[in-house]
Design an enzyme around this catalytic site. Structure first.
Site, PDB file in Angstrom:
ATOM      1  N   CYS A 115       0.217  10.675  16.959  1.00 37.12           N
ATOM      2  CA  CYS A 115      -0.404   9.678  17.839  1.00 37.12           C
ATOM      3  C   CYS A 115       0.596   9.003  18.771  1.00 37.12           C
ATOM      4  O   CYS A 115       0.219   8.494  19.821  1.00 37.12           O
ATOM      5  CB  CYS A 115      -1.140   8.627  17.009  1.00 37.12           C
ATOM      6  SG  CYS A 115      -2.500   9.301  16.042  1.00 37.12           S
ATOM      7  N   HIS A 262      -2.950   3.337  22.210  1.00 33.47           N
ATOM      8  CA  HIS A 262      -3.423   4.604  21.656  1.00 33.47           C
ATOM      9  C   HIS A 262      -4.820   4.379  21.106  1.00 33.47           C
ATOM     10  O   HIS A 262      -5.088   3.389  20.415  1.00 33.47           O
ATOM     11  CB  HIS A 262      -2.481   5.071  20.546  1.00 33.47           C
ATOM     12  CG  HIS A 262      -3.103   6.079  19.628  1.00 33.47           C
ATOM     13  ND1 HIS A 262      -3.641   7.260  20.089  1.00 33.47           N
ATOM     14  CD2 HIS A 262      -3.303   6.073  18.288  1.00 33.47           C
ATOM     15  CE1 HIS A 262      -4.133   7.935  19.073  1.00 33.47           C
ATOM     16  NE2 HIS A 262      -3.947   7.239  17.964  1.00 33.47           N
ATOM     17  N   ASN A 292     -10.530   9.796  18.860  1.00 28.84           N
ATOM     18  CA  ASN A 292      -9.067   9.762  18.808  1.00 28.84           C
ATOM     19  C   ASN A 292      -8.544  11.146  19.162  1.00 28.84           C
ATOM     20  O   ASN A 292      -8.720  12.097  18.407  1.00 28.84           O
ATOM     21  CB  ASN A 292      -8.622   9.351  17.404  1.00 28.84           C
ATOM     22  CG  ASN A 292      -7.109   9.298  17.252  1.00 28.84           C
ATOM     23  OD1 ASN A 292      -6.364   9.754  18.109  1.00 28.84           O
ATOM     24  ND2 ASN A 292      -6.657   8.746  16.140  1.00 28.84           N
TER      25      ASN A 292
END
Length: 335
Positions: A115, A262, A292
């Site tokens: 991430c 993020h 995501n």
């Protein structure tokens, strides 16, 4: 010393939209349950039979970014490719991208920081440019999650979160030290590595063992996440690394024109927004539409925000990420 600035942005997501209601047909879940916990309404998953892979999607996003930078692939001096879902165990996607875009034999570096991958990638590219080694660096974040998710009730806590997609940015040299990337800040804490991980396949659990076991019930093949633990660490580390970037540049939260976190969980973004007293116009989220997308999430959001005119000349833009590793980081830039 030179400075670096983003001169081109682009993103690509598969056409196939998967809603929460679609997932309810695969597992014991529902739209309300998913939205309440994550803020996600839908995501994009690559359809079976599609040509798309992490490398292919990265190339599609890169072509857009390079064109918008007013450059050609021959102008790119180096490639940084961030992904946790490469087409092959090895080699990495960077060399595939070089071939797909018919580039010169430039270097290609693969980043495995999940991430935080795009933030790490920007930091690496920034240093190459500031030292004068390269003039134009292509930074790509791309993920093909859907092929490796447990799409049963057992895996719902993880599988409802992730989507597929790619984004790219061209980072170019500038002599104006008041514009571009002002600073980057990177951290890790490996003692929590197994709180968000895929344990197999790996060198310790390699092909003979996989073939011998042939066990579809082995959960180690699918992503594992200790969600509560990750959430608690994320909100702390997000706050710390944002403050680190602001303090480095003698700035305050009120100076932020646009914060792009993020896109891990809308609840995390909302927590950070409230903590730093940012209004809705100062934060850009798109997790509700894409889920995501790990290394691709920040660059997809940054590209989309720019396309919508939410970033103007001289704006202070802050990026921050937290994820598996644990790794986390931030970027402070003047547009």
């Amino acid at each position: 010393m030179y400075n670096s600035k983003i001169t081109g942005l682009g993103y690509y997501v598969p056409e196939n939209v998967v809603t929460n209601d679609d997932l309810s047909k695969l597992m014991d879940t529902n739209d309300e349950w998913i939205q309440e916990r994550t803020g996600i309404k839908e995501r994009r998953w690559i359809e079976e039979g599609s040509e798309d892979t992490s490398a292919v999607m990265g190339a599609k996003a890169a072509r857009i970014a390079i064109e918008r930078a007013g450059l050609t692939t021959k102008d790119i001096d180096f490639i940084v490719f961030a992904t946790l879902s490469p087409d092959y165990y090895f080699p990495g996607c960077g060399v595939q991208l070089q071939e797909m875009l018919d580039m010169r034999t430039v270097g290609a570096l693969d980043i495995r920081n999940q991430c935080s991958g795009f933030v790490y990638g920007l930091s690496v590219a920034d240093q190459f440019i500031k030292t004068g080694m390269y003039k134009n660096v292509l930074v790509v974040g791309s993920e093909f999650h859907s092929g490796g998710l447990d799409k049963t009730t057992r895996g719902r806590n993880v599988s409802v979160i992730f989507g597929d997609g790619a984004g790219a940015a061209v980072l170019s040299r500038t002599e104006d030290n008041t514009k571009g990337i002002l600073s980057t800040h990177l951290h890790s804490e490996g003692k929590h590595a197994e709180e968000l991980t895929v344990l197999a396949p790996s060198i310790r659990h390699w092909v003979p063992e996989i073939l011998e076991a042939n066990d579809e019930t082995d959960e180690s093949y699918f992503p594992y996440m200790n969600g509560t633990f990750v959430f608690k660490n994320a909100v702390v580390r997000f706050s710390e690394v944002i403050m680190e970037g602001l303090q480095k540049n003698n700035l305050q939260a009120t100076d932020i024109d646009l914060f792009i976190p993020h896109q891990a969980n809308l609840r995390i973004s909302q927590f950070i927004q409230k903590k730093f007293k940012l209004n809705d116009d100062q934060v850009y989220n798109n997790i509700m539409n894409y889920g995501n997308t790990t290394a691709a999430s920040i660059i997809i959001a940054l590209s989309e925000a720019w396309e919508k005119g939410k970033i103007k000349d001289n704006d202070l833009v802050v990026l921050a990420a937290f994820g598996s590793g644990f790794t986390w980081g931030s970027v402070v830039m003047r547009w």
